[in-house]
Design an enzyme around this catalytic site. Structure first.
Site, PDB file in Angstrom:
ATOM      1  N   ASP A 258     -11.185 -93.114 -33.990  1.00 17.57           N
ATOM      2  CA  ASP A 258     -10.914 -93.203 -32.673  1.00 17.57           C
ATOM      3  C   ASP A 258     -12.071 -92.511 -31.936  1.00 17.57           C
ATOM      4  O   ASP A 258     -13.037 -91.948 -32.383  1.00 17.57           O
ATOM      5  CB  ASP A 258      -9.573 -92.387 -32.542  1.00 17.57           C
ATOM      6  CG  ASP A 258      -9.463 -91.963 -31.159  1.00 17.57           C
ATOM      7  OD1 ASP A 258      -9.204 -92.661 -30.363  1.00 17.57           O
ATOM      8  OD2 ASP A 258      -8.983 -90.646 -30.560  1.00 17.57           O
TER       9      ASP A 258
ATOM     10  N   ASP B 102     -11.974 -91.277 -27.795  1.00 19.73           N
ATOM     11  CA  ASP B 102     -11.659 -90.014 -26.869  1.00 19.73           C
ATOM     12  C   ASP B 102     -10.960 -88.971 -27.741  1.00 19.73           C
ATOM     13  O   ASP B 102      -9.702 -89.156 -28.478  1.00 19.73           O
ATOM     14  CB  ASP B 102     -10.867 -90.595 -25.883  1.00 19.73           C
ATOM     15  CG  ASP B 102     -11.466 -91.677 -24.847  1.00 19.73           C
ATOM     16  OD1 ASP B 102     -12.552 -91.242 -24.564  1.00 19.73           O
ATOM     17  OD2 ASP B 102     -11.042 -92.440 -24.603  1.00 19.73           O
TER      18      ASP B 102
END
Length: 267
Positions: free
Chosen positions: A41, A43
């Site tokens: 991922d 953020d």
């Protein structure tokens, strides 16, 4: 909002893991498991969290509606899926608000401590790794990096491009929310596995969201690692959502240690 159409995403039938794994804090193993790819991922995982999601949701929904939906969804609000049922005009206004918050986030973009070191370690092992974005560099650069790393994010392409340019760490495939459907649907992770020609049970999904990253990984049949820097999640959360990650760590340095000691990393 622009979109990228992937007309055909080959479905890879996930194979079960060789054996069930507990959280890293309680795990002991004698035989290392083969791992051929790591998907990140962005953020809150590869970058320091800077977007105030609660304020963004309130701006989109209004204070009263935000509180009501938050009570019904204690695990978190999926704002992107929520607004899909709205009228085109309501969606346009909501997306403008979301994009404004994301622009502010890009202005304060910071790399997560340990990210550069972890990527360097994976490079040394020639292992594939990915993140959530759409790569916007030249075809030649894509060819150079395609055997090394990748990414999946619900943020936009501009954020991923900025990450590549500012920190000089490139991920491929890198799927942003222009790729549909996005997390927690397993489609982006399965697409990356197909691109790499590996099985999902040879890949690990690393992210800071239980309902997005862990859910995506579980549904695809991959290993999952929850990055929980501040101890937001506990066993009750896993039980409530029926989503228990294979591993739970507090930093990317712990991800580095986990990969090095637990898995047989292969290109």
């Amino acid at each position: 909002m622009p979109s990228l159409l992937f007309k055909c995403i080959p479905f890879i039938h996930p194979k079960p893991h060789p054996s069930p794994l507990s959280l890293v804090t309680a795990m002991s193993t004698k035989t290392k498991t083969r791992l051929r790819g790591v998907v990140f991922d962005m953020d809150g995982t590869l970058t320091v969290p800077v977007i105030d999601f609660s304020s963004m949701y309130k701006a989109v929904l209004g204070e009263t509606e935000y509180r009501r939906i938050r009570q019904e969804n204690p695990s978190g609000i999926d704002i992107l899926h929520l607004i899909e049922s709205w009228s085109p005009d309501e969606q346009r206004k909501a997306n403008e608000i979301i994009l404004d918050f994301e622009r502010l986030g890009r202005e304060r973009l910071q790399i997560m401590p340990g990210a550069a070191e972890l990527c360097g370690f994976l490079d040394s092992k020639k292992i594939r790794f990915a993140t959530e974005c759409v790569l916007a560099w030249s075809i030649r650069e894509v060819m150079i990096w395609s055997d090394r790393r990748g990414l999946i994010t619900r943020n936009v392409k501009e954020a991923v491009d900025l990450y590549h340019q500012r920190f000089e760490i490139v991920f491929s495939p890198a799927l942003s929310r222009e790729f549909r459907p996005y997390k927690p649907d397993p489609a982006p992770l399965l697409h990356i596995c197909s691109t790499w020609d590996v099985q999902p049970n040879e890949v690990m999904m690393v992210g800071d969201s239980l309902k997005d990253d862990v859910a995506c990984g579980k549904r695809a049949g991959a290993f999952t690692c929850l990055l929980d820097e501040k101890g937001r999640y506990c066993s009750a959360d896993f039980t409530e959502l029926d989503l228990e990650p294979d591993f739970k760590v507090a930093s990317l340095a712990e991800v580095h240690s986990l990969l090095e000691t637990t898995f047989d990393l292969m290109p």
